[in-house]
Design a protein around this motif. Structure first.
Motif, PDB file in Angstrom:
ATOM      1  N   LEU A  19      37.287  27.174   2.851  1.00 29.99           N
ATOM      2  CA  LEU A  19      36.424  27.750   3.876  1.00 29.99           C
ATOM      3  C   LEU A  19      35.162  26.914   4.029  1.00 29.99           C
ATOM      4  O   LEU A  19      34.772  26.169   3.124  1.00 29.99           O
ATOM      5  N   THR A  20      34.508  27.069   5.181  1.00 31.97           N
ATOM      6  CA  THR A  20      33.253  26.386   5.469  1.00 31.97           C
ATOM      7  C   THR A  20      32.265  27.388   6.042  1.00 31.97           C
ATOM      8  O   THR A  20      32.626  28.203   6.893  1.00 31.97           O
ATOM      9  N   ALA A  21      31.021  27.307   5.565  1.00 35.22           N
ATOM     10  CA  ALA A  21      29.970  28.189   6.068  1.00 35.22           C
ATOM     11  C   ALA A  21      29.383  27.568   7.331  1.00 35.22           C
ATOM     12  O   ALA A  21      28.829  26.463   7.302  1.00 35.22           O
ATOM     13  N   VAL A  22      29.513  28.272   8.435  1.00 35.94           N
ATOM     14  CA  VAL A  22      29.041  27.748   9.717  1.00 35.94           C
ATOM     15  C   VAL A  22      27.866  28.541  10.263  1.00 35.94           C
ATOM     16  O   VAL A  22      27.338  28.205  11.327  1.00 35.94           O
ATOM     17  N   LYS A  23      27.452  29.564   9.553  1.00 37.66           N
ATOM     18  CA  LYS A  23      26.377  30.409  10.045  1.00 37.66           C
ATOM     19  C   LYS A  23      25.653  31.022   8.859  1.00 37.66           C
ATOM     20  O   LYS A  23      26.259  31.336   7.839  1.00 37.66           O
ATOM     21  N   GLY A  24      24.342  31.125   8.993  1.00 37.65           N
ATOM     22  CA  GLY A  24      23.574  31.702   7.913  1.00 37.65           C
ATOM     23  C   GLY A  24      23.683  33.211   7.874  1.00 37.65           C
ATOM     24  O   GLY A  24      23.876  33.873   8.888  1.00 37.65           O
ATOM     25  N   GLY A  25      23.565  33.744   6.674  1.00 34.52           N
ATOM     26  CA  GLY A  25      23.634  35.182   6.492  1.00 34.52           C
ATOM     27  C   GLY A  25      24.603  35.548   5.384  1.00 34.52           C
ATOM     28  O   GLY A  25      25.121  34.687   4.658  1.00 34.52           O
ATOM     29  N   LYS A  26      24.878  36.844   5.246  1.00 35.42           N
ATOM     30  CA  LYS A  26      25.822  37.341   4.246  1.00 35.42           C
ATOM     31  C   LYS A  26      27.133  37.685   4.925  1.00 35.42           C
ATOM     32  O   LYS A  26      27.163  38.462   5.882  1.00 35.42           O
ATOM     33  N   PHE A  27      28.214  37.102   4.399  1.00 34.91           N
ATOM     34  CA  PHE A  27      29.538  37.281   4.984  1.00 34.91           C
ATOM     35  C   PHE A  27      30.523  37.627   3.871  1.00 34.91           C
ATOM     36  O   PHE A  27      30.356  37.222   2.719  1.00 34.91           O
ATOM     37  N   SER A  28      31.558  38.374   4.236  1.00 36.25           N
ATOM     38  CA  SER A  28      32.533  38.850   3.247  1.00 36.25           C
ATOM     39  C   SER A  28      33.883  38.197   3.466  1.00 36.25           C
ATOM     40  O   SER A  28      34.244  37.830   4.592  1.00 36.25           O
ATOM     41  N   VAL A  29      34.623  38.084   2.353  1.00 35.71           N
ATOM     42  CA  VAL A  29      36.010  37.631   2.351  1.00 35.71           C
ATOM     43  C   VAL A  29      36.836  38.756   1.746  1.00 35.71           C
ATOM     44  O   VAL A  29      36.627  39.137   0.589  1.00 35.71           O
ATOM     45  N   LYS A  30      37.755  39.302   2.515  1.00 35.19           N
ATOM     46  CA  LYS A  30      38.604  40.399   2.060  1.00 35.19           C
ATOM     47  C   LYS A  30      40.025  39.874   1.890  1.00 35.19           C
ATOM     48  O   LYS A  30      40.580  39.281   2.808  1.00 35.19           O
ATOM     49  N   VAL A  31      40.601  40.119   0.718  1.00 37.15           N
ATOM     50  CA  VAL A  31      41.954  39.664   0.401  1.00 37.15           C
ATOM     51  C   VAL A  31      42.752  40.867  -0.074  1.00 37.15           C
ATOM     52  O   VAL A  31      42.296  41.632  -0.931  1.00 37.15           O
ATOM     53  N   SER A  32      43.945  41.030   0.470  1.00 37.94           N
ATOM     54  CA  SER A  32      44.865  42.087   0.046  1.00 37.94           C
ATOM     55  C   SER A  32      46.198  41.459  -0.315  1.00 37.94           C
ATOM     56  O   SER A  32      46.660  40.526   0.347  1.00 37.94           O
ATOM     57  N   ALA A  33      46.802  41.968  -1.381  1.00 33.71           N
ATOM     58  CA  ALA A  33      48.119  41.506  -1.839  1.00 33.71           C
ATOM     59  C   ALA A  33      49.099  42.662  -1.732  1.00 33.71           C
ATOM     60  O   ALA A  33      48.764  43.812  -2.026  1.00 33.71           O
ATOM     61  N   SER A  34      50.307  42.349  -1.315  1.00 35.62           N
ATOM     62  CA  SER A  34      51.349  43.368  -1.183  1.00 35.62           C
ATOM     63  C   SER A  34      52.667  42.770  -1.635  1.00 35.62           C
ATOM     64  O   SER A  34      52.837  41.550  -1.684  1.00 35.62           O
ATOM     65  N   SER A  35      53.610  43.657  -1.969  1.00 33.74           N
ATOM     66  CA  SER A  35      54.935  43.214  -2.403  1.00 33.74           C
ATOM     67  C   SER A  35      55.929  44.313  -2.076  1.00 33.74           C
ATOM     68  O   SER A  35      55.569  45.395  -1.616  1.00 33.74           O
ATOM     69  N   ALA A  36      57.199  43.996  -2.333  1.00 37.65           N
ATOM     70  CA  ALA A  36      58.256  44.988  -2.130  1.00 37.65           C
ATOM     71  C   ALA A  36      58.024  46.174  -3.054  1.00 37.65           C
ATOM     72  O   ALA A  36      57.569  46.025  -4.185  1.00 37.65           O
ATOM     73  N   GLY A  37      58.368  47.361  -2.574  1.00 38.67           N
ATOM     74  CA  GLY A  37      58.127  48.570  -3.339  1.00 38.67           C
ATOM     75  C   GLY A  37      56.764  49.172  -3.070  1.00 38.67           C
ATOM     76  O   GLY A  37      56.259  49.960  -3.861  1.00 38.67           O
ATOM     77  N   ASP A  38      56.127  48.761  -1.979  1.00 35.84           N
ATOM     78  CA  ASP A  38      54.848  49.329  -1.558  1.00 35.84           C
ATOM     79  C   ASP A  38      53.750  49.142  -2.597  1.00 35.84           C
ATOM     80  O   ASP A  38      52.883  49.996  -2.795  1.00 35.84           O
ATOM     81  N   LEU A  39      53.784  48.005  -3.268  1.00 36.13           N
ATOM     82  CA  LEU A  39      52.682  47.681  -4.168  1.00 36.13           C
ATOM     83  C   LEU A  39      51.574  47.019  -3.361  1.00 36.13           C
ATOM     84  O   LEU A  39      51.833  46.231  -2.459  1.00 36.13           O
ATOM     85  N   ALA A  40      50.327  47.329  -3.697  1.00 37.73           N
ATOM     86  CA  ALA A  40      49.203  46.774  -2.955  1.00 37.73           C
ATOM     87  C   ALA A  40      47.992  46.681  -3.867  1.00 37.73           C
ATOM     88  O   ALA A  40      47.827  47.470  -4.799  1.00 37.73           O
ATOM     89  N   ALA A  41      47.171  45.676  -3.590  1.00 43.29           N
ATOM     90  CA  ALA A  41      45.918  45.490  -4.314  1.00 43.29           C
ATOM     91  C   ALA A  41      44.956  44.780  -3.375  1.00 43.29           C
ATOM     92  O   ALA A  41      45.371  44.002  -2.510  1.00 43.29           O
ATOM     93  N   GLU A  42      43.660  45.037  -3.539  1.00 42.29           N
ATOM     94  CA  GLU A  42      42.648  44.466  -2.674  1.00 42.29           C
ATOM     95  C   GLU A  42      41.490  43.942  -3.504  1.00 42.29           C
ATOM     96  O   GLU A  42      41.238  44.415  -4.613  1.00 42.29           O
ATOM     97  N   ALA A  43      40.805  42.951  -2.917  1.00 43.32           N
ATOM     98  CA  ALA A  43      39.604  42.399  -3.533  1.00 43.32           C
ATOM     99  C   ALA A  43      38.694  41.897  -2.414  1.00 43.32           C
ATOM    100  O   ALA A  43      39.170  41.501  -1.338  1.00 43.32           O
ATOM    101  N   GLU A  44      37.393  41.918  -2.676  1.00 47.66           N
ATOM    102  CA  GLU A  44      36.419  41.491  -1.665  1.00 47.66           C
ATOM    103  C   GLU A  44      35.263  40.793  -2.361  1.00 47.66           C
ATOM    104  O   GLU A  44      34.834  41.204  -3.442  1.00 47.66           O
ATOM    105  N   SER A  45      34.796  39.709  -1.752  1.00 42.39           N
ATOM    106  CA  SER A  45      33.634  39.002  -2.257  1.00 42.39           C
ATOM    107  C   SER A  45      32.672  38.745  -1.104  1.00 42.39           C
ATOM    108  O   SER A  45      33.091  38.586   0.044  1.00 42.39           O
ATOM    109  N   VAL A  46      31.379  38.716  -1.412  1.00 42.11           N
ATOM    110  CA  VAL A  46      30.338  38.493  -0.422  1.00 42.11           C
ATOM    111  C   VAL A  46      29.679  37.152  -0.707  1.00 42.11           C
ATOM    112  O   VAL A  46      29.287  36.864  -1.848  1.00 42.11           O
TER     113      VAL A  46
END
Length: 642
Positions: free
Chosen positions: A372-399
């Protein structure tokens, strides 16, 4: 009959007779002489053979050395060593277990009574129980294992009981499944139950001896409803059995409700054999196999984490590492990662990313890099979600805090100016960021309705670009700078002043301000007489001049003139047409009188009487609040009065 007594015919005599009979010719001459009934040759042969066999049996009985099979011993001639029974004919089980109706053997033969000798009749073998004699009593579909004895040619005749092992084994194609406690068979499963005779003492005729019947489950699963049957030949007498059998008929039966894996049951048996030779005991085991399996239920899980810089400068890379793991015990299938970015973070292809990871084994972790590249000043978030067969899910977020130089600009000036008036504009630039800004420049464009007059702090006016430029220089965080300029309102209308601020850090900010230039109509009216004094009866004229000295056009300009009583109208001309209503001359309203222009009206009159007569003019417009009134006095005279 003793050995020295004559025994009738001897062996030799019988053999000679047999040969003669066989070879005897049938002479025709002899048949007529014999008066008694003739005996066929076959009958003779049978008779001679039977006599020979009888002679041989008698000789064998008289001579113990002639045969080793079934030879009476000193133990068999002693009544004390024979099994005992009472007058009712009970067999040897009665002495131990006292159960009724045990008089019949498996073969249907009757046991010898207690008064009979323990000796076996000469020339006869003891009746032995068949190995599969109890098949009728076996349970359906239950495995049966027999423990039999066969004579070992390498053992001496004194060892009558040999170690014989028989077992019921499970399926050989079983599959082992790993479990927390070890392995458990899956597939066809059968307990491995073995039954074994074990010799515990010497076995001699007429002496009490000990043997063990060992039942053991060597399999991995328990065996239930285990039943062990033991059959004994009629030549032995049981003296003790431990534990006591569940039933004692023509066999002894022990029952065990459950035989755990590795467990064994030992049956102690004491007995007295009554003859020499092989002692054939039989043991059968029946059980119910319980198929048991433990299947490990695994649980796949997903965990996702983000790792990357929390603060970067604008324009710098802000790559994030996505770590997806499986902390569970099962395999996570078809794992996918979906990332969403704020607008201040840029990915080379798109703002929404989806990547296939594949399958994750238990405890496995995979790392995916997001460039990734920062193109604008300020606070921005990155949201990542993982999923798999069997309806498994997990999420993570960083600012991510993107640090960027920042500037603000504010414009202060009049919103309304009348044409011909000057307007002052003040520009305030502030560094509201956390880092300094170098080479700050301020540019203001001069709107087309304005003319440049002056600028402070070294501001330079570019007539070709029609803008004013200031060089501010360095601004520290929180520092402000103010510049100003003066402009002249030249044209009516609404005009926008645009301001742009830039720095070497790439900061660009802009501000806009709109100013409306308005004007005021300034109507003046003037009456000019052509002649004064004027002779009565002579034509004269008045010129009325309506002028707009303001900066804005006067709308709906209307003129009305009131004539004196002794003055009569001849003609009226002007910017608009006029109409006479009694003593009142009214001109049609002029729609617009532009600034700097005038409208002229001419009225021709003549007087019919001497005196000072006044012409009164009244001017109205939408641009003025009150009408303008003007009067002009003219002297009319007559020659007769001189």
């Amino acid at each position: 009959m003793t050995k020295d007594e004559p025994s009738g015919w001897g062996k030799f005599d019988i053999i000679v007779m047999f040969v003669q009979v066989v070879r005897m010719p049938r002479h025709p001459a002899t048949e007529g002489i014999r008066k008694e009934p003739k005996m066929p040759r076959g009958t003779w042969i049978l008779a001679v053979t039977g006599a020979l066999a009888m002679q041989v049996g008698v000789v064998s009985a008289a001579d113990p050395a002639a045969s080793s099979e079934g030879v009476p011993t000193r133990y068999s001639r002693r009544p004390a060593s024979a099994p005992k029974s009472d007058a009712q004919g009970k067999n040897y089980f009665d002495d131990l277990f006292a159960e009724p109706d045990l008089s019949k053997l498996a073969t249907g033969a009757t046991r010898p009574s207690s008064t009979a000798s323990n000796r076996i009749p000469v020339g006869k073998k003891p009746v032995e129980t068949p190995v599969r004699q109890a098949a009728a009593d076996e349970k359906d579909n239950a495995p049966v294992t027999n423990a039999d004895f066969e004579k070992d040619p390498f053992r001496s005749e004194g060892n009558y009981i040999q170690h014989v092992r028989a077992e019921a084994r499970g399926a050989e194609n079983s599959v082992n499944v790993r479990t927390p406690g070890g392995t458990v068979e899956t597939g066809p499963q059968t307990p491995q139950v073995t039954v074994e005779w074990v010799k515990k003492s010497d076995i001699n005729v007429g002496q009490e001896c000990s043997v063990q019947l060992v039942v053991k489950n060597s399999g991995a699963i328990p065996a239930s409803q285990v039943e062990v049957d033991a059959l004994f030949p009629p030549t032995i007498r049981l003296t003790a059995v431990e534990p006591k059998p569940a039933s004692a008929t023509h066999r002894l039966t022990w029952s065990f409700p459950l035989l755990a894996p590795g467990a064994e049951k030992v049956i102690e048996i004491k007995m007295i054999p009554g003859r020499r030779g092989d002692l054939g005991t039989t043991a059968q085991v029946r059980f119910t196999g319980t198929a048991a399996a433990v299947f490990r239920v695994e649980e796949p899980m997903l965990k996702v984490a983000l790792k990357g810089p929390a603060e970067v400068m604008i324009g710098d890379p802000v790559s994030q590492l996505v770590m997806v793991s499986n902390p569970g015990t099962g395999v996570a299938q078809d794992v996918k990662i979906l990332a969403q970015l704020d607008e201040g973070l840029e990915y080379p292809r798109s703002e929404k990313l989806e990547m296939a990871v594949g399958s994750l084994a238990p405890g496995e972790t995979r790392t995916v890099r997001l460039p990734l590249t920062a193109v604008k000043g300020g606070k921005f978030s990155v949201k990542v979600s993982a999923s798999s067969a069997g309806d498994l899910a997990a999420e993570a977020e960083s600012v991510v805090n993107v640090i960027a130089p920042s500037l603000t600009v504010a414009v202060d000036g009049p919103g309304l100016r009348y044409k011909g008036r000057s307007a002052k504009y003040s520009l305030t630039v502030k560094n509201d960021g956390t880092v300094p800004n170098n080479n700050v420049r301020v540019t203001q464009s001069v709107a087309s309705g304005f003319r440049f007059i002056s600028a402070d702090r070294g501001g330079k006016y570019d007539a070709a670009q029609k803008n004013i430029q200031w060089f501010v220089g360095r601004l520290e965080p929180g520092q402000t700078a103010e510049v100003s300029c003066e402009l002249m309102a030249a044209d009516l209308g609404a005009f926008t002043q645009s301001v742009n601020v830039t720095s070497d850090a790439g900061v660009q900010v802009a501000a806009r301000m709109e100013t409306e230039i308005d004007g005021a109509s300034a109507l003046t009216m003037e009456i000019v007489e052509l002649d004064d004094p004027v002779e009565v009866g002579t034509e004269t004229a008045y010129e009325i001049r309506v002028k707009n000295d303001g900066s804005k056009a006067a709308a709906n300009v209307a003129l009305a003139c009131e004539l004196p009583p002794a003055v009569e109208l001849i003609t009226a001309k002007g910017a608009t047409e006029g109409a006479v209503e009694g003593r009142l001359l009214v001109f049609k309203a002029l729609g617009e009188l532009n600034a700097g222009t005038q409208a002229i009206y001419r009225i021709h009159v003549k007087a019919s009487a001497e005196g000072n007569h006044k012409l009164r003019a009244r001017l109205t417009s939408n641009s003025i609040q009150e009408p303008l009134i003007r009067e002009e006095q003219t002297k009319f005279y007559s020659d007769a009065n001189r």
